[in-house]
Design a protein around this motif. Structure first.
Motif, short mmCIF file in Angstrom:
data_model
loop_
_atom_site.label_atom_id
_atom_site.label_comp_id
_atom_site.label_asym_id
_atom_site.label_seq_id
_atom_site.Cartn_x
_atom_site.Cartn_y
_atom_site.Cartn_z
N LEU A 262 -77.70 1.47 -129.24
CA LEU A 262 -78.61 1.91 -128.19
C LEU A 262 -78.37 1.16 -126.89
CD1 LEU A 262 -81.92 2.19 -130.25
CD2 LEU A 262 -80.63 4.08 -129.24
N LEU A 263 -78.16 -0.14 -127.01
CA LEU A 263 -77.90 -0.95 -125.82
C LEU A 263 -76.60 -0.53 -125.14
CD1 LEU A 263 -79.03 -3.27 -124.16
CD2 LEU A 263 -77.84 -4.85 -125.67
N ASN A 264 -75.60 -0.22 -125.95
CA ASN A 264 -74.32 0.25 -125.43
C ASN A 264 -74.49 1.59 -124.70
OD1 ASN A 264 -71.54 0.20 -124.97
ND2 ASN A 264 -71.08 1.18 -126.91
N GLU A 265 -75.24 2.50 -125.30
CA GLU A 265 -75.50 3.80 -124.66
C GLU A 265 -76.23 3.61 -123.34
OE1 GLU A 265 -74.73 7.13 -125.35
OE2 GLU A 265 -73.29 6.07 -126.60
N HIS A 266 -77.21 2.73 -123.34
CA HIS A 266 -77.98 2.44 -122.13
C HIS A 266 -77.05 1.95 -121.02
CE1 HIS A 266 -80.75 0.10 -119.56
NE2 HIS A 266 -81.61 1.03 -119.90
N THR A 267 -76.15 1.06 -121.37
CA THR A 267 -75.20 0.52 -120.39
C THR A 267 -74.26 1.61 -119.89
OG1 THR A 267 -75.31 -1.65 -121.45
CG2 THR A 267 -73.41 -1.23 -120.03
N LYS A 268 -73.74 2.44 -120.80
CA LYS A 268 -72.84 3.52 -120.40
C LYS A 268 -73.52 4.48 -119.43
CE LYS A 268 -70.04 3.95 -124.61
NZ LYS A 268 -69.75 4.86 -125.73
N ILE A 269 -74.77 4.81 -119.72
CA ILE A 269 -75.50 5.73 -118.85
C ILE A 269 -75.69 5.11 -117.47
CG2 ILE A 269 -77.72 6.89 -118.48
CD1 ILE A 269 -77.89 7.10 -121.60
N GLY A 270 -76.08 3.84 -117.44
CA GLY A 270 -76.24 3.15 -116.16
C GLY A 270 -74.95 3.09 -115.38
N ASN A 271 -73.85 2.85 -116.07
CA ASN A 271 -72.54 2.82 -115.41
C ASN A 271 -72.17 4.19 -114.85
OD1 ASN A 271 -72.27 0.12 -116.04
ND2 ASN A 271 -70.93 0.47 -117.79
N ARG A 272 -72.48 5.24 -115.59
CA ARG A 272 -72.16 6.60 -115.13
C ARG A 272 -72.98 6.95 -113.88
NH1 ARG A 272 -69.21 10.09 -113.40
NH2 ARG A 272 -69.58 12.26 -113.94
N ILE A 273 -74.26 6.55 -113.89
CA ILE A 273 -75.11 6.79 -112.71
C ILE A 273 -74.52 6.07 -111.51
CG2 ILE A 273 -77.37 6.31 -111.68
CD1 ILE A 273 -78.55 6.73 -114.54
N SER A 274 -74.14 4.81 -111.69
CA SER A 274 -73.54 4.03 -110.59
C SER A 274 -72.25 4.66 -110.10
CB SER A 274 -73.28 2.60 -111.05
OG SER A 274 -74.47 1.95 -111.34
N GLU A 275 -71.46 5.18 -111.04
CA GLU A 275 -70.19 5.81 -110.68
C GLU A 275 -70.42 7.04 -109.79
OE1 GLU A 275 -66.86 8.40 -113.05
OE2 GLU A 275 -67.68 6.65 -114.09
N ILE A 276 -71.39 7.88 -110.19
CA ILE A 276 -71.68 9.09 -109.42
C ILE A 276 -72.20 8.71 -108.04
CG2 ILE A 276 -73.17 11.13 -109.25
CD1 ILE A 276 -73.09 11.22 -112.37
N LYS A 277 -73.11 7.74 -107.99
CA LYS A 277 -73.67 7.31 -106.71
C LYS A 277 -72.60 6.69 -105.82
CE LYS A 277 -78.46 6.55 -108.09
NZ LYS A 277 -79.52 5.54 -108.26
N GLY A 278 -71.64 6.00 -106.41
CA GLY A 278 -70.60 5.33 -105.65
C GLY A 278 -69.53 6.26 -105.12
N GLN A 279 -69.41 7.45 -105.67
CA GLN A 279 -68.37 8.38 -105.25
C GLN A 279 -68.65 9.01 -103.89
OE1 GLN A 279 -68.05 11.12 -108.52
NE2 GLN A 279 -66.64 9.81 -109.64
N ASN A 280 -69.91 9.21 -103.58
CA ASN A 280 -70.28 9.88 -102.33
C ASN A 280 -71.49 9.21 -101.71
OD1 ASN A 280 -68.39 12.11 -102.45
ND2 ASN A 280 -69.64 12.88 -104.15
N ILE A 281 -71.42 8.99 -100.41
CA ILE A 281 -72.59 8.47 -99.70
C ILE A 281 -73.68 9.52 -99.69
CG2 ILE A 281 -73.45 7.73 -97.45
CD1 ILE A 281 -70.72 6.40 -96.98
N ASN A 282 -73.27 10.77 -99.53
CA ASN A 282 -74.21 11.91 -99.55
C ASN A 282 -73.91 12.76 -100.78
OD1 ASN A 282 -75.41 11.26 -97.03
ND2 ASN A 282 -73.62 12.10 -96.00
N PRO A 283 -74.56 12.45 -101.91
CA PRO A 283 -74.27 13.20 -103.13
C PRO A 283 -74.68 14.68 -103.02
CG PRO A 283 -76.06 11.64 -103.49
CD PRO A 283 -75.57 11.44 -102.11
N SER A 284 -73.93 15.52 -103.71
CA SER A 284 -74.24 16.96 -103.72
C SER A 284 -75.46 17.23 -104.59
CB SER A 284 -73.04 17.73 -104.27
OG SER A 284 -72.86 17.43 -105.65
#
Length: 76
Positions: free
Chosen positions: A13-35
């Motif tokens: 569960l902790l690993n999944e939580h971390t993966k999800i947080g990393n994915r959110i950060s990745e999406i946010k980091g790709q674009n200043i203005n997300p679609s």
């Protein structure tokens, strides 16, 4: 469920939580203005992260209750 199984489940569960947080950060980091699509995905991931938080909190609560019961039984 043995303590080892509980630890493995909590670790998962902790690993999944971390993966999800990393994915959110990745999406946010790709674009200043997300679609709109990015914002929708972020919201979905944040909901999934909250669900994981809830499951982890329930697991911790159950574990604490078990410890309290064991301590009461030892005292008797």
């Amino acid at each position: 469920m043995t303590n080892e199984e509980k630890a493995n489940l909590y670790g998962h569960l902790l690993n999944e939580h971390t993966k999800i947080g990393n994915r959110i950060s990745e999406i946010k980091g790709q674009n200043i203005n997300p679609s709109q699509s990015d914002l929708k995905k972020i919201k979905e991931l944040e909901m999934k992260k909250l669900e994981t938080d809830g499951v982890m909190a329930i697991a911790q609560n159950i574990h604490q209750q078990k410890i309290q019961i064991d301590l009461i039984e030892l005292a008797e």
